[in-house]
Design a protein around this motif. Structure first.
Motif, PDB file in Angstrom:
ATOM      1  N   ASP A   1      58.768  31.305  70.351  1.00  0.00           N
ATOM      2  CA  ASP A   1      59.301  32.661  70.462  1.00  0.00           C
ATOM      3  C   ASP A   1      58.224  33.708  70.197  1.00  0.00           C
ATOM      4  O   ASP A   1      58.326  34.852  70.631  1.00  0.00           O
TER       5      ASP A   1
ATOM      6  N   ASP B   1      56.444  34.054  73.667  1.00  0.00           N
ATOM      7  CA  ASP B   1      57.345  34.655  74.658  1.00  0.00           C
ATOM      8  C   ASP B   1      57.372  36.171  74.531  1.00  0.00           C
ATOM      9  O   ASP B   1      57.684  36.879  75.487  1.00  0.00           O
ATOM     10  N   ASN B   2      57.057  36.674  73.331  1.00  0.00           N
ATOM     11  CA  ASN B   2      57.126  38.122  73.095  1.00  0.00           C
ATOM     12  C   ASN B   2      55.760  38.801  73.153  1.00  0.00           C
ATOM     13  O   ASN B   2      55.645  39.992  72.928  1.00  0.00           O
TER      14      ASN B   2
END
Length: 410
Positions: free
Chosen positions: A79, A82-83
């Motif tokens: 995550d 992904d950001n």
């Protein structure tokens, strides 16, 4: 000497968006020696960008037991990547123990790069452009060209001569003479004669003046997506090309200058090593001892990789373009040559290539050879600058010149 943070030799230094399997192996050193991290109570990797701090991840102390002193492995939570948009990021390692907290490195944070994968996190396909699209975009840009005014119409040519008149029809038969009667009807008109030939064409009028030349919307042309795609292809085509000359020191220190170092006692001597290669012997006692080369000419604002073969006593201070954030790789050995260097983002103001070293116990005693600066984020094998390579065309011209002078060259 300050604390340092380095990538272990041959460890990755970039990661794609969404890749939570790629592992960085990092090395913490103090005074040039690896630090025992197993005594730490807490190890935290802090991540930032040019805009500042972003987030952090803890490192398990138990994971250090099977690694060399000073090393630990680090990979990103999915995550996290992904950001993160693609680009350059920075790492710091905070080590807490009974004595307090140590931050590695003391100087600029360690640089790493996040690159795009073939699809982004939403599943949308990353845009590319084909040749036909490129032609279409250029035609569209060309349609913005302003058309010149139309020239004046030429004068009309003279009218041709009138054709000859046709023959008159035959007269009708006269009736017998008798009493004068009523006036007879008018006889029918005879057939029309053939049309006369067309007269010659009059002279051609003069051509009107040429309209003014149109102008090109240059801003619209160079901002077209197809133009940027073509420019990227041209830039990437130079990956692997050595951007500096005399990089093997075959001409001694031609184009290179000695940086005196913090104690102004740095010396650089051209010599030959046991491999028969020309190399430079660098000695001194202060920080930033070494050589620099400039200016380096290439399309700026791109990721570059700098490398050199080195052996001896000392640590990396700066290898690459001056005054740019960097991430070093490789370790200097006293026994044999190893490839060391850094990866950094160039800019329009960086045109000096530096090879600087810091001392170990107040001593810099290093041999270097085969320097290279290239585009991209991977160090490739050394090669000379393209301007230093004799092509078949060059050879043919030299041969022809020798033959013309009465000599020969096989």
């Amino acid at each position: 000497m300050a604390k340092t943070l380095e990538f272990a030799y041959e460890t990755p230094q970039e990661v794609k968006v969404g890749d939570d399997e790629t592992t960085f192996t990092l090395v913490c050193k103090n005074e040039g020696l690896p630090v025992d991290l197993t005594t730490a109570k807490l190890i935290t990797v802090k991540i930032g960008s040019r805009d500042g701090y972003l987030r952090e991840q803890p490192i398990s102390i138990d994971s250090l037991s099977k690694l060399p002193t000073g090393q630990f492995k680090f990979n990103f939570d999915k995550d996290t990547l992904d950001n993160f948009p693609t680009g350059s990021y920075f790492l710091e390692v905070w080590v807490a123990d009974d004595q307090g907290t140590s931050i590695y490195p003391s100087g600029n944070p360690l640089n790493f790069i996040v690159t795009a994968n073939i699809e982004n996190s939403s599943g949308a396909t990353i845009t590319t452009i084909a040749y036909d699209d490129f032609v279409k975009e250029l035609n569209k840009a060309a349609s913005t060209i302003v058309k010149g005014d139309k020239g004046d119409k030429g004068d009309k040519g003279d009218k041709g001569d009138k054709g000859d008149k046709g023959d008159t029809g035959a007269t009708g038969i006269q009736g017998p003479k008798g009493d004068k009667g009523d006036k007879g009807d008018t006889g029918t008109t005879g057939p029309q004669g053939p049309q006369g030939a067309t007269g010659p064409t009059g002279p051609k009028a003069d051509k009107g003046d040429k309209g003014d030349t149109g102008t090109v919307d240059n801003a619209g042309l160079i901002s077209a997506p197809a133009f940027h795609s073509l420019q990227t292809q041209v830039n990437n085509s130079a990956v692997g090309t050595n951007l500096i000359t005399n990089s093997n020191f075959s001409s001694g220190l031609d184009h290179w200058k000695v940086n005196p170092g913090a104690n102004s006692d740095c010396k650089a001597v051209v010599t030959t090593d046991s491999d028969g290669d020309t190399c430079i012997h660098i000695t001194g006692t202060g920080d930033a001892c070494g050589l620099y080369f400039g200016p380096v000419s290439f399309n700026q604002n791109q990721v570059t990789t700098a490398s050199v073969l080195a052996k001896g006593i000392g640590t990396i201070w700066w290898i690459g373009l001056q005054s740019r954030p960097f991430s070093n790789f490789g370790t200097i050995s006293t026994e044999s040559y190893s490839k060391i260097g850094s990866i950094m983002q160039a800019d329009s103001s960086s045109d000096t290539f530096c090879v600087y070293f810091n001392p170990v116990n107040n001593v810099v005693d290093i041999y270097i050879k085969f320097a290279k600066l290239e585009l991209g984020s991977h160090a490739t094998d050394w090669c000379p600058n393209s301007a230093e390579i004799l092509t078949q065309s060059d050879y043919a011209k030299i041969k022809a010149a020798i033959v013309a002078l009465g000599g020969s060259l096989s």
